[in-house]
Design an enzyme around this catalytic site. Structure first.
Site, mmCIF file in Angstrom:
data_model
loop_
_atom_site.group_PDB
_atom_site.id
_atom_site.type_symbol
_atom_site.label_atom_id
_atom_site.label_comp_id
_atom_site.label_asym_id
_atom_site.label_seq_id
_atom_site.Cartn_x
_atom_site.Cartn_y
_atom_site.Cartn_z
ATOM 1 N N CYS A 1 40.376 30.861 39.927
ATOM 2 C CA CYS A 1 40.760 31.468 41.214
ATOM 3 C C CYS A 1 39.842 31.011 42.352
ATOM 4 O O CYS A 1 40.178 30.084 43.089
ATOM 5 C CB CYS A 1 40.786 32.993 41.117
ATOM 6 S SG CYS A 1 41.962 33.629 39.887
ATOM 7 N N ARG A 2 38.677 31.653 42.473
ATOM 8 C CA ARG A 2 37.838 31.426 43.659
ATOM 9 C C ARG A 2 37.224 30.031 43.733
ATOM 10 O O ARG A 2 37.338 29.354 44.775
ATOM 11 C CB ARG A 2 36.722 32.487 43.720
ATOM 12 C CG ARG A 2 37.246 33.877 44.002
ATOM 13 C CD ARG A 2 36.201 34.934 43.690
ATOM 14 N NE ARG A 2 35.922 35.006 42.256
ATOM 15 C CZ ARG A 2 35.020 35.773 41.691
ATOM 16 N NH1 ARG A 2 34.253 36.545 42.464
ATOM 17 N NH2 ARG A 2 34.855 35.802 40.384
ATOM 18 N N SER A 3 36.549 29.594 42.663
ATOM 19 C CA SER A 3 35.815 28.319 42.790
ATOM 20 C C SER A 3 36.719 27.081 42.880
ATOM 21 O O SER A 3 36.407 26.177 43.660
ATOM 22 C CB SER A 3 34.736 28.163 41.717
ATOM 23 O OG SER A 3 35.271 28.096 40.425
ATOM 24 N N ASP B 1 36.567 39.234 43.673
ATOM 25 C CA ASP B 1 37.357 38.676 42.565
ATOM 26 C C ASP B 1 38.816 39.088 42.743
ATOM 27 O O ASP B 1 39.130 40.279 42.707
ATOM 28 C CB ASP B 1 36.782 39.229 41.257
ATOM 29 C CG ASP B 1 37.453 38.631 40.035
ATOM 30 O OD1 ASP B 1 38.537 38.030 40.171
ATOM 31 O OD2 ASP B 1 36.891 38.785 38.939
ATOM 32 N N CYS C 1 32.403 30.373 39.926
ATOM 33 C CA CYS C 1 32.845 31.773 39.843
ATOM 34 C C CYS C 1 32.822 32.186 38.370
ATOM 35 O O CYS C 1 32.051 31.620 37.586
ATOM 36 C CB CYS C 1 34.210 31.966 40.496
ATOM 37 S SG CYS C 1 35.555 31.008 39.779
ATOM 38 N N ASN D 1 36.764 30.227 36.808
ATOM 39 C CA ASN D 1 37.059 28.878 37.306
ATOM 40 C C ASN D 1 38.563 28.599 37.405
ATOM 41 O O ASN D 1 39.017 27.467 37.195
ATOM 42 C CB ASN D 1 36.350 27.801 36.448
ATOM 43 C CG ASN D 1 36.331 26.404 37.070
ATOM 44 O OD1 ASN D 1 36.390 25.394 36.364
ATOM 45 N ND2 ASN D 1 36.263 26.318 38.381
#
Ligand code: 4NP
Length: 156
Positions: free
Chosen positions: A13-15, A123, A8, A11
């Protein structure tokens, strides 16, 4: 051993959430000795940091252990990993720029989402916990389909 890298922007939150959910699923499927996973961000803002507290909170709510330190995506990851999964189109573009060319290894996380194929994982950085819950739901179902894909493709 197949190696997967989730990517993401920051690095945090999402990934790292994708990595954590995926690792739990690998254990449940008995695939943890055949597939490994890590995550990275295309930006360097949060290198060495723990995941965002909201990422940790949403993972805990769903009984998913999180353990990651931020790292930046780099060109050499392309050789090191078998699949590079970008969370959104912007991450994808940043990765192509870093790699200098497109690659068959590079995919979007939501290429595997049965509800919203090819869309962005939004995001959640500027929003509240409902955004993180939405990201969890998207990742959870997309990762189920990604595992089905990997099993079929590699006869696992
Ligand atoms: P992520 O979210 O890419 O899912 O980790 C973000 C984290 C940090 C920032 C942006 C997005 N930031 O601008 O610091």
């Amino acid at each position: 051993m197949k190696k997967i890298l989730f990517v993401c922007l920051g690095n945090i939150c999402r990934s790292p959430l994708a990595e954590a959910i995926f690792k739990k699923k690998l254990l449940e499927h008995g695939l943890n000795d055949q597939i490994m996973a890590d995550s990275a961000g295309t930006a360097n803002y949060h290198v060495g940091e723990n995941p965002d507290p909201r990422t940790v909170e949403i993972a805990a709510k769903h009984n998913v252990p999180v353990n990651h330190k931020g790292q930046q995506f780099k060109k050499s990851h392309t050789d090191e990993y078998d699949y590079l999964l970008a969370m959104d189109q912007s991450n994808y573009g940043n990765m192509v720029a870093e790699m200098g060319e497109d690659s068959e290894k590079l995919m979007l996380m939501r290429d595997f989402d049965p509800y919203g194929k090819g869309e962005d994982v939004p995001d959640p950085w500027y929003g509240g916990m409902n955004g993180f819950e939405n990201v969890y739901q998207i990742l959870n179902r997309s990762l189920d389909d990604f595992i089905v894909f990997l099993k079929k493709k590699h006869d696992l």
